[in-house]
Design a protein around this motif. Structure first.
Motif, PDB file in Angstrom:
ATOM      1  N   VAL A 121       0.838  -1.207   0.000  1.00 14.83           N
ATOM      2  CA  VAL A 121       0.000   0.000   0.000  1.00 14.83           C
ATOM      3  C   VAL A 121       0.866   1.248   0.000  1.00 14.83           C
ATOM      4  O   VAL A 121       0.602   2.214  -0.735  1.00 14.83           O
ATOM      5  N   ALA A 122       1.931   1.237   0.814  1.00 17.89           N
ATOM      6  CA  ALA A 122       2.830   2.395   0.872  1.00 17.89           C
ATOM      7  C   ALA A 122       3.498   2.632  -0.475  1.00 17.89           C
ATOM      8  O   ALA A 122       3.639   3.777  -0.923  1.00 17.89           O
ATOM      9  N   ARG A 123       3.910   1.560  -1.161  1.00 20.51           N
ATOM     10  CA  ARG A 123       4.507   1.711  -2.491  1.00 20.51           C
ATOM     11  C   ARG A 123       3.492   2.254  -3.486  1.00 20.51           C
ATOM     12  O   ARG A 123       3.798   3.138  -4.302  1.00 20.51           O
ATOM     13  N   ALA A 124       2.270   1.731  -3.411  1.00 17.29           N
ATOM     14  CA  ALA A 124       1.222   2.222  -4.304  1.00 17.29           C
ATOM     15  C   ALA A 124       0.927   3.698  -4.028  1.00 17.29           C
ATOM     16  O   ALA A 124       0.719   4.485  -4.959  1.00 17.29           O
ATOM     17  N   ASN A 125       0.917   4.079  -2.762  1.00 16.57           N
ATOM     18  CA  ASN A 125       0.704   5.485  -2.409  1.00 16.57           C
ATOM     19  C   ASN A 125       1.793   6.372  -3.006  1.00 16.57           C
ATOM     20  O   ASN A 125       1.523   7.472  -3.493  1.00 16.57           O
ATOM     21  N   ARG A 126       3.018   5.887  -2.941  1.00 18.01           N
ATOM     22  CA  ARG A 126       4.156   6.678  -3.417  1.00 18.01           C
ATOM     23  C   ARG A 126       4.147   6.800  -4.938  1.00 18.01           C
ATOM     24  O   ARG A 126       4.391   7.869  -5.488  1.00 18.01           O
ATOM     25  N   VAL A 137      -9.291  -0.547 -11.812  1.00 22.94           N
ATOM     26  CA  VAL A 137      -9.253  -1.965 -11.426  1.00 22.94           C
ATOM     27  C   VAL A 137      -8.327  -2.739 -12.356  1.00 22.94           C
ATOM     28  O   VAL A 137      -7.449  -3.498 -11.913  1.00 22.94           O
ATOM     29  N   GLY A 138      -8.500  -2.539 -13.657  1.00 23.26           N
ATOM     30  CA  GLY A 138      -7.685  -3.278 -14.614  1.00 23.26           C
ATOM     31  C   GLY A 138      -6.209  -2.948 -14.515  1.00 23.26           C
ATOM     32  O   GLY A 138      -5.354  -3.850 -14.550  1.00 23.26           O
ATOM     33  N   LEU A 139      -5.891  -1.672 -14.375  1.00 20.86           N
ATOM     34  CA  LEU A 139      -4.489  -1.271 -14.282  1.00 20.86           C
ATOM     35  C   LEU A 139      -3.850  -1.780 -12.999  1.00 20.86           C
ATOM     36  O   LEU A 139      -2.689  -2.228 -13.013  1.00 20.86           O
ATOM     37  N   LEU A 140      -4.576  -1.708 -11.884  1.00 17.65           N
ATOM     38  CA  LEU A 140      -4.021  -2.233 -10.640  1.00 17.65           C
ATOM     39  C   LEU A 140      -3.708  -3.725 -10.766  1.00 17.65           C
ATOM     40  O   LEU A 140      -2.638  -4.184 -10.364  1.00 17.65           O
ATOM     41  N   TRP A 141      -4.645  -4.457 -11.339  1.00 16.78           N
ATOM     42  CA  TRP A 141      -4.439  -5.901 -11.495  1.00 16.78           C
ATOM     43  C   TRP A 141      -3.195  -6.179 -12.343  1.00 16.78           C
ATOM     44  O   TRP A 141      -2.369  -7.029 -11.990  1.00 16.78           O
ATOM     45  N   LEU A 142      -3.026  -5.442 -13.420  1.00 17.04           N
ATOM     46  CA  LEU A 142      -1.895  -5.673 -14.313  1.00 17.04           C
ATOM     47  C   LEU A 142      -0.558  -5.322 -13.660  1.00 17.04           C
ATOM     48  O   LEU A 142       0.401  -6.097 -13.726  1.00 17.04           O
ATOM     49  N   VAL A 143      -0.481  -4.150 -13.029  1.00 13.64           N
ATOM     50  CA  VAL A 143       0.810  -3.719 -12.480  1.00 13.64           C
ATOM     51  C   VAL A 143       1.171  -4.467 -11.206  1.00 13.64           C
ATOM     52  O   VAL A 143       2.345  -4.499 -10.817  1.00 13.64           O
ATOM     53  N   SER A 144       0.197  -5.101 -10.561  1.00 12.41           N
ATOM     54  CA  SER A 144       0.487  -5.797  -9.307  1.00 12.41           C
ATOM     55  C   SER A 144       1.423  -6.980  -9.504  1.00 12.41           C
ATOM     56  O   SER A 144       2.138  -7.368  -8.568  1.00 12.41           O
ATOM     57  N   PHE A 145       1.473  -7.543 -10.715  1.00 14.35           N
ATOM     58  CA  PHE A 145       2.347  -8.694 -10.962  1.00 14.35           C
ATOM     59  C   PHE A 145       3.808  -8.269 -11.142  1.00 14.35           C
ATOM     60  O   PHE A 145       4.683  -8.785 -10.430  1.00 14.35           O
TER      61      PHE A 145
END
Length: 230
Positions: free
Chosen positions: A30-35, A168-176
C-alpha cells in the motif's frame, strides 16, 4: 461504462486477526502504491493548501487515522518544514503490531479505535484519513467522519479511491511486475470497487457533518475532501 456500481466486497485486511506478517507485507505494498500512484501526493497537496501561510508560534499537530506504515505523516512533516512550519505527527492504527510498525515513519503512534478517537474536542490541528473511509458501512462511515470533525481544530482531510473499471484493470496488471502480495492484489481491487465518485464523497460529508467540503479529483484515481474543523 467506466464507473461501476459501488459494492462492498470483503477485504482480508478488514479482519484485525489476520496474520501480522501478511498485514505488514500488504501495508508495504500500500505504501509503495501510495508513493507511485498518487495516494501520498493527494493528501500532502491538500495539506499544503491548508497550512497557515506563515509559521505558527507553537508546533502544529497532525493525526493520521489508519496510518498504515506512517508514510503519509513522514511526507507531511517534510512539506510543512519546507513552509517553515513545525509539524508533530501522530499515527493511529487499530492493532498494536500495526501501531508499532508505523512508529518509525509516523513519528508517534498509538493503538485506538477510529470510531472512538481518544482525544478531546478540537484538540488536534489537522486530521488526515487516507483510503480508510471505504472500509466502513454507512453507519460506521458516518461515525468516522463525525469523529474526525470533532477532534480537528483547523481542518480535516479525507482521501480515498475514485471508483473506475480502468483503475481496477491497471491495478491488477501492475500488481504482478511489482510483486504485490496476493492479499494486496485482492484487497486493492475490492478497495477500488468500494471507492467513491466526487459527488458521492461530497454528499456524504454534507449529509453527515453538515459541511461543504472542498472535493477534488487527484492523479491516480484519488479523491480528496477537506473541510474546516471550526
Amino acid at each position: 461504462m467506466l464507473t461501476p456500481a459501488r459494492r462492498r466486497g470483503v477485504e482480508f485486511l478488514d479482519d484485525p486477526s489476520v496474520d501480522s506478517a501478511i498485514a505488514t507485507r500488504s501495508l508495504h505494498d500500500v505504501a509503495r502504491a501510495n508513493r507511485w500512484f498518487g495516494g501520498t501526493r493527494a493528501v500532502v497537496a491538500e495539506l499544503a493548501r491548508l497550512l497557515p501561510p506563515s509559521p505558527t508560534a507553537s508546533p502544529l499537530l497532525l493525526l493520521d487515522v489508519g496510518t498504515g506504515l506512517g508514510d503519509i505523516p513522514a511526507h507531511a512533516r517534510r512539506i510543512a518544514a519546507q513552509r517553515g512550519q513545525t509539524l508533530t505527527t501522530l499515527g493511529l492504527e487499530l492493532t498494536h503490531h500495526l501501531a508499532a510498525g508505523a512508529r518509525a515513519r509516523a513519528g508517534l503512534s498509538l493503538c485506538a479505535d477510529a470510531l472512538r478517537l481518544p482525544f478531546g474536542d478540537r484538540t488536534v490541528d489537522f486530521v488526515t484519513c487516507s483510503q480508510v473511509l471505504h472500509h466502513f458501512d454507512v453507519a460506521e462511515s458516518a461515525a468516522l467522519l463525525q469523529e474526525l470533525t470533532r477532534v480537528a481544530r483547523r481542518g480535516v482531510i479525507v482521501s480515498d479511491l475514485r471508483r473506475s473499471w480502468l483503475a481496477v484493470g491497471l491495478l491488477w496488471l501492475v500488481s504482478f511486475p511489482l510483486a504485490f502480495h496476493p492479499v494486496s492484489r485482492h484487497d486493492g481491487v475490492v478497495s477500488i470497487l468500494r471507492g467513491f465518485t466526487t459527488d458521492e464523497l461530497a454528499q456524504t460529508v454534507r449529509r453527515v457533518v453538515g459541511r461543504d467540503a472542498h472535493v477534488q479529483r487527484r492523479l491516480g484515481w484519488r479523491i480528496t475532501a477537506s473541510w474546516s474543523g471550526e
